[in-house]
Structures are given as structure tokens and as C-alpha cells.
Design an enzyme around this catalytic site. Structure first.
Site, PDB file in Angstrom:
ATOM      1  N   THR A  45      23.498 112.987  -0.874  1.00  0.00           N
ATOM      2  CA  THR A  45      22.744 111.803  -0.461  1.00  0.00           C
ATOM      3  C   THR A  45      22.862 111.600   1.051  1.00  0.00           C
ATOM      4  OG1 THR A  45      22.315 109.489  -1.067  1.00  0.00           O
ATOM      5  CG2 THR A  45      24.625 110.115  -0.789  1.00  0.00           C
ATOM      6  N   ASN A  46      22.247 110.552   1.555  1.00  0.00           N
ATOM      7  CA  ASN A  46      22.309 110.186   2.971  1.00  0.00           C
ATOM      8  C   ASN A  46      22.978 108.837   3.105  1.00  0.00           C
ATOM      9  OD1 ASN A  46      21.014 112.222   4.415  1.00  0.00           O
ATOM     10  ND2 ASN A  46      18.998 111.388   4.027  1.00  0.00           N
ATOM     11  N   ARG A  47      23.540 108.564   4.257  1.00  0.00           N
ATOM     12  CA  ARG A  47      24.105 107.238   4.496  1.00  0.00           C
ATOM     13  C   ARG A  47      22.970 106.248   4.708  1.00  0.00           C
ATOM     14  NH1 ARG A  47      28.579 106.747   9.135  1.00  0.00           N
ATOM     15  NH2 ARG A  47      28.368 104.503   8.872  1.00  0.00           N
TER      16      ARG A  47
END
Ligand code: CTP
Length: 210
Positions: free
Chosen positions: A21-23
Site C-alpha cells: 500500500t501507500n502512505r
């Protein structure tokens, strides 16, 4: 006017227990949805997983992966006059999904990744979107130059650019400091809450005539 807004991260599953995932907290995108609704617009919010409440009166579509977000945007874009793509979409996903949880085996594990579909880059040429298009750029250097390149490549009306190398703004923070990068000029907004920045962005989005 009708707004389509993407927000939050996407999750690219590796196995039933794990994902890439991404922040992203989703706060900027949800603030945009709230501000547009507050100004009397209709809003479709397409969001990856977040811990946030959906602003009242906003049509909401929950997605997990970049592929699901791509399909939701593709299906909804015909209803939109303005599209603001704020989501932190994962650029790569695992090539293979393991139906069973991957077990520890050896000191190293190599995971092969492939590109996810570029939603912003598909808006004009694949989806045929002719409304006002706003993209986001998270950069760590040459913020304005890189954002202007993105603006041209993805055929946006403006790009909201922020410097993610700073820990006091952006990502998990309640505040942000952004530059609105237009084809012929750049407007710097002062550091402010994401709600106030959202109001400015919505204001700019509604005055562009195509
Ligand atoms: N975006 C998207 N679909 C993707 C990746 C990104 O719609 N698969 C959108 C984001 O929502 C954001 C914009 O593209 O509005 C900028 O994303 P970014 O990853 O910074 O831009 P890229 O053009 O992919 O450039 P680079 O990775 O080289 O910085």
C-alpha cells in the site's frame, strides 16, 4: 456541478493476509469531498480504505485495489463535470496472488511486481473525459518542475503539488502546504488545514471554463 473525487490509498494483495500500500490517510480527498458538498455540488467519492467518516450527502464507492479504483472511475466519469484525483494509488502490484498465506521459507523473498493502470493518465485518452481535470503530485524534489511535466503528460487543468519530504505537512498530517501548478503560472497557498486548502482547490476548480 458534479464532482468525482478519488481518495485514500489502494491495497494490492499478495496473499489473504498481506498487501502493498501507500502512505495516505485520505484526509485531503475527504476534505475536498466535504468542501465541494458544502458549496452545493454533487459529489461522488471513490476511496480506498481509510479510517474516516464519509462527509454527509456524498455518494460513496469503496474500493480496495488500483484496478477496482480504475473501474469505478471509468464507470462514473460520464457523470462528472470536474474530476479531482487525489488518491495515493499504488503504482505496482504483485504479479501473482497466492490463495494460501505465503510461508517463511529462506532468508530472502523476491516478489515480482507489475504496473497498475494509470487512472489519471487514462482520463482524457481512454475515458474521453472533457471536463475539468485536477491531479495531485507528491514529490520530494523539484516539486514545481515535476508537477508541470505531470500536468502536460496527463492533460490536467492544474496539479496540486506538495513536497512529501517534509514531515510537518502532507501524508498523515492535518495540515498541508501546496502549490497549484497551472499551464502558465503557479500559485502558492500558505500552510493551512486540509479543510481550508480543499476550499481553495474547489474554488479554483469551479472557475475553469473549458
Ligand atoms: N494516479 C492515478 N493512477 C495511478 C497512479 C497515480 O490516478 N495508477 C494519480 C494520483 O491520484 C495523482 C497523480 O496520479 O493525482 C500523481 O501520481 P504520481 O504517482 O505522483 O504520478 P506519476 O505520474 O505516476 O509520476 P511518478 O510516479 O513518476 O512521480
Amino acid at each position: 456541478m458534479k464532482f468525482l473525487i478519488t481518495a485514500g490509498p489502494t491495497r494490492e494483495a499478495l496473499d489473504p493476509a498481506r498487501y502493498i500500500t501507500n502512505r495516505s490517510s485520505g484526509r485531503m480527498g475527504y476534505a475536498l469531498a466535504g468542501a465541494a458538498k458544502h458549496d452545493g455540488h454533487e459529489v461522488i467519492l471513490i476511496s480506498g480504505p481509510t479510517a474516516l467518516d464519509v462527509p454527509a450527502g456524498v455518494d460513496f464507492i469503496h474500493v480496495e485495489s488500483a484496478q477496482e479504483m480504475y473501474e469505478a472511475v471509468r464507470d462514473m466519469v460520464k457523470y462528472a463535470d470536474v474530476a479531482i484525483l487525489c488518491a495515493a494509488v499504488a503504482d505496482y502490484r504483485p504479479v501473482a496472488y497466492s490463495e494460501q498465506k505465503i510461508k517463511k521459507d529462506g532468508e530472502r523473498l523476491i516478489i515480482e511486481l507489475e504496473r497498475t493502470p494509470d487512472i489519471l493518465g487514462s482520463m482524457r485518452d481512454v475515458f474521453g473525459f472533457t471536463g475539468t481535470l485536477i491531479g495531485f503530485a507528491a514529490e520530494t524534489q523539484n516539486v514545481e518542475d515535476y508537477a508541470r511535466g505531470k500536468l502536460e503528460r496527463k492533460k490536467c487543468d492544474f496539479i496540486v503539488a506538495n513536497d512529501v519530504s517534509r514531515s510537518d505537512i502532507g501524508f498523515d498530517s492535518r495540515e498541508n502546504e501546496v502549490a497549484l501548478v497551472f499551464p502558465d503560472h503557479t500559485e502558492y497557498l500558505e500552510k493551512d488545514t486540509k479543510e481550508h486548502i480543499a476550499m481553495h482547490i474547489i474554488e479554483h476548480a469551479t472557475i475553469i471554463r473549458r
